[in-house]
Design a protein around this motif. Structure first.
Motif, PDB file in Angstrom:
ATOM      1  N   GLY A 117      46.676  16.392 -51.193  1.00 38.87           N
ATOM      2  CA  GLY A 117      46.243  17.540 -50.474  1.00 38.87           C
ATOM      3  C   GLY A 117      45.088  17.551 -50.151  1.00 38.87           C
ATOM      4  N   CYS A 118      44.390  18.665 -49.360  1.00 36.90           N
ATOM      5  CA  CYS A 118      43.229  18.698 -49.036  1.00 36.90           C
ATOM      6  C   CYS A 118      42.623  20.222 -49.782  1.00 36.90           C
ATOM      7  N   TYR A 119      41.857  20.038 -50.677  1.00 40.30           N
ATOM      8  CA  TYR A 119      41.109  21.132 -51.231  1.00 40.30           C
ATOM      9  C   TYR A 119      39.741  21.419 -50.668  1.00 40.30           C
TER      10      TYR A 119
ATOM     11  N   TYR B 154      52.161  22.016 -48.480  1.00 42.17           N
ATOM     12  CA  TYR B 154      51.104  21.567 -48.071  1.00 42.17           C
ATOM     13  C   TYR B 154      50.299  22.779 -47.161  1.00 42.17           C
ATOM     14  N   SER B 155      50.740  24.109 -47.455  1.00 37.49           N
ATOM     15  CA  SER B 155      50.261  25.325 -46.643  1.00 37.49           C
ATOM     16  C   SER B 155      48.639  25.435 -46.767  1.00 37.49           C
TER      17      SER B 155
ATOM     18  N   PRO C   8      40.362  14.903 -47.153  1.00 34.25           N
ATOM     19  CA  PRO C   8      41.397  14.104 -47.694  1.00 34.25           C
ATOM     20  C   PRO C   8      40.945  12.840 -48.202  1.00 34.25           C
TER      21      PRO C   8
ATOM     22  N   ARG D 218      49.604  17.765 -54.282  1.00 30.62           N
ATOM     23  CA  ARG D 218      49.741  18.368 -53.346  1.00 30.62           C
ATOM     24  C   ARG D 218      49.013  19.622 -53.234  1.00 30.62           C
ATOM     25  N   GLU D 219      48.896  20.230 -54.455  1.00 26.72           N
ATOM     26  CA  GLU D 219      48.049  21.516 -54.438  1.00 26.72           C
ATOM     27  C   GLU D 219      46.524  21.437 -54.662  1.00 26.72           C
TER      28      GLU D 219
ATOM     29  N   TYR E 168      50.417  17.833 -43.432  1.00 35.89           N
ATOM     30  CA  TYR E 168      50.188  19.508 -43.802  1.00 35.89           C
ATOM     31  C   TYR E 168      50.829  20.354 -43.149  1.00 35.89           C
TER      32      TYR E 168
ATOM     33  N   SER F 141      46.477  23.337 -47.567  1.00 33.57           N
ATOM     34  CA  SER F 141      45.805  22.374 -46.959  1.00 33.57           C
ATOM     35  C   SER F 141      45.532  22.316 -45.480  1.00 33.57           C
TER      36      SER F 141
ATOM     37  N   CYS G  56      46.871  13.748 -41.321  1.00 32.23           N
ATOM     38  CA  CYS G  56      46.685  14.620 -42.205  1.00 32.23           C
ATOM     39  C   CYS G  56      47.542  16.024 -41.578  1.00 32.23           C
TER      40      CYS G  56
ATOM     41  N   GLY H  75      55.674  15.712 -53.155  1.00 33.30           N
ATOM     42  CA  GLY H  75      54.866  15.655 -52.054  1.00 33.30           C
ATOM     43  C   GLY H  75      55.417  14.729 -50.963  1.00 33.30           C
TER      44      GLY H  75
END
Length: 281
Positions: free
Chosen positions: A188-190, A236-237, A195, A151-152, A231, A239, A227, A119
């Protein structure tokens, strides 16, 4: 037993019911402050700028840090550790493993799979200070355990595919200035969460590595503009779409206020970022 990541997020890391006592207390503090019953002290960032209540999350340079006036300042808000702490409170305890005390947390250590989290580079520096002294006294010798998703959006030790890894977790002892620094990657953003980075503060390194005498648990937030930039880079797609459905104002943790938890961010995707936050305890 491993459970679905999204289920865990809904149960622990998003639900207001889980944190209702904490949130109610924080709302009461703000109500008292509005009535003039609680003294509020402004927090000044390391570059001298001052954060203002209600400031934009995009104003990274005006976020968090300390005031040395000697007046009492507010402690860092208490937050849930979430479902993936790795501190023994929900299954596995990484704090008692040899090698957890480290600054570079990008790689797994010990007998784990030995993987590396990919990342955008991120260096996180937290400055632990004494709230009772007006945030002017560093908490030398305190310890911080810090962890976050990859990152995932997965958490080592818990999430499918990385249960054998323990990267993006580490402990550091505060220096004479109260600082701890971790070399990591931008998380990453889940789904369902803004985040963030989790951290726990302990009175000493011995307490942290014994997983005892925890004093504070909180979370660090990231400004939206940074972010969005991160992203848009490779890897980071997932996210991008997750972040597009979120806001700080609707996040289950930060919706009741995030001024003290918004990191000051500098850097770029090419050179990496630095995130700084003052943590009054």
């Amino acid at each position: 037993m491993h459970r679905d990541h999204d289920d865990e997020v809904h149960e622990h890391d998003r639900g207001l019911s889980y944190d209702l006592p904490v949130l109610a207390r924080r709302r009461m503090i703000r109500l008292l402050a509005g009535a003039g019953l609680v003294p509020l002290v402004g927090c000044t960032s390391e570059d001298g700028t001052t954060s203002a209540s209600g400031s934009s999350p995009s104003s990274a340079s005006s976020s968090s840090a300390a005031d040395s006036s000697g007046a009492e300042c507010a402690t860092i808000p208490d937050e849930t550790a979430g479902p993936f702490p790795g501190d023994g409170s929900n299954g596995v305890n990484v704090l008692k493993e040899s090698g957890v005390v480290r600054s570079d947390i990008t790689k797994s250590f010990g007998d784990s799979a030995g993987g590396t989290a990919d990342g955008v580079p991120l260096t996180v520096t937290l400055t632990v200070v004494d709230a009772a002294s007006g945030c002017g006294t560093p908490k030398k010798g305190a310890a911080v355990y810090l962890w976050h998703c990859d990152r995932e959006g997965g958490y080592s030790l818990y999430s499918e595919g990385v249960t054998d890894e323990n990267y993006l977790r580490g402990v550091q002892e505060a220096d004479d200035r109260g600082r701890v620094t971790f070399k990591s990657i931008f998380p990453g953003c889940y789904e369902g969460r803004w985040p963030h980075i989790h951290f726990e503060v302990y009175g000493s390194l011995a307490d942290a590595t014994a997983a005892t005498s925890l004093t504070n648990t909180s979370q660090l937030a990231f400004p939206k503009d940074v972010c969005d930039t991160v992203y848009a880079s490779d890897g980071y797609s997932r996210s991008v779409s997750n972040l597009g459905r979120l806001s700080l104002e609707t996040d289950g943790i930060f919706r009741d206020g995030y001024d003290q938890q918004m990191a000051a961010i500098k850097g770029s995707v090419a050179d990496g970022y630095t995130a700084t936050l003052t943590v009054p305890v």
